[in-house]
Design a protein around this motif. Structure first.
Motif, PDB file in Angstrom:
ATOM      1  N   GLU A 192       3.090   5.092  -0.306  1.00 36.58           N
ATOM      2  CA  GLU A 192       2.458   5.850   0.764  1.00 36.58           C
ATOM      3  C   GLU A 192       1.341   5.019   1.370  1.00 36.58           C
ATOM      4  OE1 GLU A 192      -0.618   8.443  -2.032  1.00 36.58           O
ATOM      5  OE2 GLU A 192       1.406   9.228  -1.654  1.00 36.58           O
ATOM      6  N   SER A 193       0.886   5.423   2.546  1.00 33.16           N
ATOM      7  CA  SER A 193      -0.165   4.673   3.239  1.00 33.16           C
ATOM      8  C   SER A 193      -1.479   4.740   2.486  1.00 33.16           C
ATOM      9  CB  SER A 193      -0.355   5.217   4.659  1.00 33.16           C
ATOM     10  OG  SER A 193       0.804   5.025   5.439  1.00 33.16           O
ATOM     11  N   LEU A 194      -2.273   3.681   2.658  1.00 35.25           N
ATOM     12  CA  LEU A 194      -3.588   3.610   2.035  1.00 35.25           C
ATOM     13  C   LEU A 194      -4.664   3.914   3.077  1.00 35.25           C
ATOM     14  CD1 LEU A 194      -3.049   0.408  -0.116  1.00 35.25           C
ATOM     15  CD2 LEU A 194      -3.080   2.767  -0.908  1.00 35.25           C
ATOM     16  N   PRO A 195      -5.869   4.254   2.632  1.00 33.27           N
ATOM     17  CA  PRO A 195      -6.935   4.589   3.580  1.00 33.27           C
ATOM     18  C   PRO A 195      -7.239   3.431   4.536  1.00 33.27           C
ATOM     19  CG  PRO A 195      -7.544   5.227   1.339  1.00 33.27           C
ATOM     20  CD  PRO A 195      -6.300   4.402   1.222  1.00 33.27           C
ATOM     21  N   ASP A 196      -7.609   3.755   5.775  1.00 27.54           N
ATOM     22  CA  ASP A 196      -7.994   2.724   6.739  1.00 27.54           C
ATOM     23  C   ASP A 196      -9.123   1.883   6.171  1.00 27.54           C
ATOM     24  OD1 ASP A 196      -6.119   3.652   8.478  1.00 27.54           O
ATOM     25  OD2 ASP A 196      -7.527   4.758   9.752  1.00 27.54           O
ATOM     26  N   GLY A 197      -9.066   0.594   6.445  1.00 21.03           N
ATOM     27  CA  GLY A 197     -10.124  -0.297   5.979  1.00 21.03           C
ATOM     28  C   GLY A 197      -9.908  -0.820   4.579  1.00 21.03           C
ATOM     29  N   HIS A 198      -8.788  -0.429   3.927  1.00 22.73           N
ATOM     30  CA  HIS A 198      -8.533  -0.922   2.572  1.00 22.73           C
ATOM     31  C   HIS A 198      -8.343  -2.431   2.598  1.00 22.73           C
ATOM     32  CE1 HIS A 198      -7.025  -0.833  -1.561  1.00 22.73           C
ATOM     33  NE2 HIS A 198      -6.060  -1.636  -1.158  1.00 22.73           N
ATOM     34  N   TYR A 199      -7.472  -2.882   3.457  1.00 28.83           N
ATOM     35  CA  TYR A 199      -7.215  -4.304   3.692  1.00 28.83           C
ATOM     36  C   TYR A 199      -6.450  -4.380   5.003  1.00 28.83           C
ATOM     37  CZ  TYR A 199      -6.086  -9.208   2.810  1.00 28.83           C
ATOM     38  OH  TYR A 199      -6.002 -10.577   2.909  1.00 28.83           O
ATOM     39  N   TRP A 200      -6.645  -5.430   5.792  1.00 26.46           N
ATOM     40  CA  TRP A 200      -6.037  -5.445   7.118  1.00 26.46           C
ATOM     41  C   TRP A 200      -4.519  -5.377   7.068  1.00 26.46           C
ATOM     42  CZ3 TRP A 200      -2.571  -9.143   8.461  1.00 26.46           C
ATOM     43  CH2 TRP A 200      -2.643 -10.399   7.837  1.00 26.46           C
ATOM     44  N   TRP A 201      -3.917  -5.947   6.045  1.00 30.73           N
ATOM     45  CA  TRP A 201      -2.469  -5.872   5.906  1.00 30.73           C
ATOM     46  C   TRP A 201      -2.028  -4.405   5.835  1.00 30.73           C
ATOM     47  CZ3 TRP A 201      -1.069 -10.588   2.465  1.00 30.73           C
ATOM     48  CH2 TRP A 201       0.075 -11.209   2.946  1.00 30.73           C
ATOM     49  N   ASN A 202      -2.748  -3.625   5.028  1.00 31.18           N
ATOM     50  CA  ASN A 202      -2.411  -2.208   4.884  1.00 31.18           C
ATOM     51  C   ASN A 202      -2.722  -1.420   6.152  1.00 31.18           C
ATOM     52  OD1 ASN A 202      -3.647  -3.151   1.913  1.00 31.18           O
ATOM     53  ND2 ASN A 202      -1.656  -2.147   1.855  1.00 31.18           N
ATOM     54  N   THR A 250       6.524  -6.431   6.365  1.00 30.12           N
ATOM     55  CA  THR A 250       6.367  -6.877   4.983  1.00 30.12           C
ATOM     56  C   THR A 250       4.908  -6.884   4.563  1.00 30.12           C
ATOM     57  OG1 THR A 250       8.323  -8.291   5.177  1.00 30.12           O
ATOM     58  CG2 THR A 250       6.826  -8.722   3.335  1.00 30.12           C
ATOM     59  N   GLY A 251       4.599  -6.130   3.517  1.00 28.73           N
ATOM     60  CA  GLY A 251       3.279  -6.155   2.885  1.00 28.73           C
ATOM     61  C   GLY A 251       3.431  -6.618   1.440  1.00 28.73           C
ATOM     62  N   ASN A 252       2.403  -6.427   0.655  1.00 28.86           N
ATOM     63  CA  ASN A 252       2.515  -6.804  -0.756  1.00 28.86           C
ATOM     64  C   ASN A 252       1.661  -5.874  -1.609  1.00 28.86           C
ATOM     65  OD1 ASN A 252      -0.144  -8.236  -1.715  1.00 28.86           O
ATOM     66  ND2 ASN A 252       0.224  -8.963   0.371  1.00 28.86           N
ATOM     67  N   LEU A 253       1.941  -5.855  -2.891  1.00 22.97           N
ATOM     68  CA  LEU A 253       1.286  -4.931  -3.806  1.00 22.97           C
ATOM     69  C   LEU A 253      -0.031  -5.468  -4.333  1.00 22.97           C
ATOM     70  CD1 LEU A 253       4.530  -3.805  -5.581  1.00 22.97           C
ATOM     71  CD2 LEU A 253       2.975  -2.309  -4.312  1.00 22.97           C
ATOM     72  N   TYR A 254      -0.307  -6.733  -4.098  1.00 22.57           N
ATOM     73  CA  TYR A 254      -1.556  -7.304  -4.613  1.00 22.57           C
ATOM     74  C   TYR A 254      -2.733  -6.960  -3.707  1.00 22.57           C
ATOM     75  CZ  TYR A 254       1.305  -9.409  -8.124  1.00 22.57           C
ATOM     76  OH  TYR A 254       2.157  -9.554  -9.189  1.00 22.57           O
ATOM     77  N   THR A 255      -2.511  -6.955  -2.382  1.00 22.75           N
ATOM     78  CA  THR A 255      -3.584  -6.508  -1.493  1.00 22.75           C
ATOM     79  C   THR A 255      -3.651  -4.988  -1.450  1.00 22.75           C
ATOM     80  OG1 THR A 255      -2.135  -6.560   0.451  1.00 22.75           O
ATOM     81  CG2 THR A 255      -3.390  -8.553  -0.032  1.00 22.75           C
ATOM     82  N   SER A 256      -2.620  -4.312  -1.952  1.00 21.24           N
ATOM     83  CA  SER A 256      -2.595  -2.847  -1.965  1.00 21.24           C
ATOM     84  C   SER A 256      -3.264  -2.272  -3.216  1.00 21.24           C
ATOM     85  CB  SER A 256      -1.142  -2.346  -1.900  1.00 21.24           C
ATOM     86  OG  SER A 256      -0.482  -2.849  -0.764  1.00 21.24           O
ATOM     87  N   HIS A 257      -3.745  -3.128  -4.084  1.00 18.48           N
ATOM     88  CA  HIS A 257      -4.326  -2.702  -5.356  1.00 18.48           C
ATOM     89  C   HIS A 257      -5.518  -1.776  -5.165  1.00 18.48           C
ATOM     90  CE1 HIS A 257      -7.230  -3.510  -8.776  1.00 18.48           C
ATOM     91  NE2 HIS A 257      -6.181  -3.019  -9.399  1.00 18.48           N
ATOM     92  N   GLN A 258      -5.554  -0.703  -5.955  1.00 18.10           N
ATOM     93  CA  GLN A 258      -6.681   0.215  -5.991  1.00 18.10           C
ATOM     94  C   GLN A 258      -7.097   0.342  -7.455  1.00 18.10           C
ATOM     95  OE1 GLN A 258      -6.019   3.735  -3.084  1.00 18.10           O
ATOM     96  NE2 GLN A 258      -3.983   3.184  -3.820  1.00 18.10           N
TER      97      GLN A 258
END
Length: 287
Positions: free
Chosen positions: A115-125, A99-107
Motif C-alpha cells: 500500500e502507499s506510504l505517507p507523503d514525504g517518506h522518500y521521493w521514490w514512494n 518500479t520502486g524498492n523495499l529498502y527505501t520503503s522501510h519503516q
C-alpha cells in the motif's frame, strides 16, 4: 503487447528486455547511446528521461509502459528527472508500471504492506503515490534485493578488502528480502499482461537474516565478515551501508493473488549458482 521500456541497458532492465522479446512482445527501448544488440521486435529510441520530446510520441504507440530506469547523481537530481518522466507517462494516458524498492520503503518497526506510504517518506514512494493517484491506469512493483543472472550489487558490495575482511555494519539478525531476477521478470510480465493496478511486492518466500547472507557470501567469495562502524562502512559501500541497518519484513499477498509464485524460494539455496552466473557474465564483459 507493445511495450515502452526505460532502463533496458541496466541489470534488471536487460533481463526484462531479453525475456519480453523471447516471449514475442514488441519493445520500444529508451537509450542514451547507440546499442549493438538488435532484434526484429526491438526499436531503440535515442533519448533521455529528462527530455520528453525525445520519447513522447512512442508512449502513445505502446500498450504499456515499464519504467525501470534510475538516474544516478544527487538525490535531488535523480528525483527531478524521475518526476519529469512520471508526469510524462501520466499525460500519455498509457498504462504504466513503475518500479520502486523495499529498502527505501522501510519503516522502522513496521511490516511493509502493499500500500502507499505517507507523503514525504522518500521521493521514490512519493512518485509511487503520484502515479497511482492519476486517472491513468497504473501499478507499482517494489523490488526486494535482486540477484541472479548477470548482475547483483551484493557481490561487489560484499567483496573482501585487501586484508581479506568483508566489512559490514548493523545487526546480523536483521532481515532482508531477496528475489531472483528471473522471478522479477515473470512478475513484470504478469502484471503488464493483466494491466493489474495497485502495489505489488517482488520477494521470495524466505527473508534472510544478514548473518546468513554474510556467511554464504564469505563461503563463495572468500574473506571474513568484519563489523565496522556505520561511517566506516558508508565510506566503502555508500548507501548500501544504510540498508544494512534496516530490518525489512514485508507482505506479498497481492502478488500471490494474481498468480505469481517465485521459482527461486530462497537466496541461500540459489546463491552458489547465482554467483557463478555473475562471474561468467562479468568475465565475458571484460575479455
Amino acid at each position: 503487447m507493445k511495450l515502452f521500456l526505460t532502463g533496458a541497458t541496466g541489470y534488471v532492465g536487460q533481463h526484462c528486455l531479453y525475456y519480453f522479446l523471447e516471449r514475442g512482445h514488441q519493445v520500444y527501448a529508451l537509450t542514451r547511446s547507440d546499442q549493438d544488440f538488435a532484434h526484429d521486435d526491438l526499436n531503440w529510441i535515442n533519448g533521455s528521461l529528462e527530455d520528453p520530446t525525445s520519447y513522447r510520441e512512442y508512449l502513445a504507440e505502446a500498450d504499456v509502459i515499464l519504467h525501470l530506469a534510475m538516474e544516478y547523481g544527487s538525490d535531488t537530481g535523480r528525483r527531478d528527472i524521475d518526476r519529469v518522466a512520471v508526469e510524462t507517462f501520466i499525460e500519455s494516458g498509457t498504462y504504466t508500471l513503475y518500479t520502486g524498492n523495499l529498502y527505501t520503503s522501510h519503516q522502522p518497526g513496521m511490516i511493509i504492506k502493499e500500500e502507499s506510504l505517507p507523503d514525504g517518506h522518500y521521493w521514490w514512494n512519493d512518485h509511487e503515490s503520484l502515479i497511482l493517484a492519476a486517472d491513468t491506469p497504473s501499478a507499482v512493483i517494489r523490488l526486494g534485493f535482486v540477484y541472479g543472472g548477470s548482475g547483483c550489487y551484493l557481490w561487489p558490495g560484499l567483496s573482501a578488502n585487501d586484508e581479506g575482511n568483508i566489512p559490514y555494519c548493523g545487526s546480523q539478525i536483521h532481515h532482508w528480502p531477496f528475489v531472483h531476477v528471473n522471478d522479477v521478470v515473470r512478475l513484470y510480465e504478469m502484471i503488464l499482461t493483466k494491466q493489474a493496478e495497485g502495489i505489488f511486492h517482488a520477494v521470495d518466500d524466505q527473508p534472510v537474516i544478514i548473518g546468513e547472507v554474510l556467511k554464504k557470501v564469505s563461503e563463495l567469495q572468500g574473506g571474513t565478515p568484519f563489523r565496522v562502524p556505520h561511517g566506516t562502512a558508508k565510506e566503502r559501500l555508500g548507501g548500501f551501508a544504510d540498508h544494512m541497518l534496516k530490518n525489512i519484513l514485508v507482505t506479498k499477498e497481492r502478488s500471490e493473488m494474481i498468480g505469481w509464485k517465485p521459482e527461486h524460494d530462497s537466496f541461500i539455496k540459489s546463491a552458489e549458482v547465482a554467483y557463478k552466473n555473475y562471474l561468467q557474465a562479468n568475465t565475458k564483459e571484460h575479455v
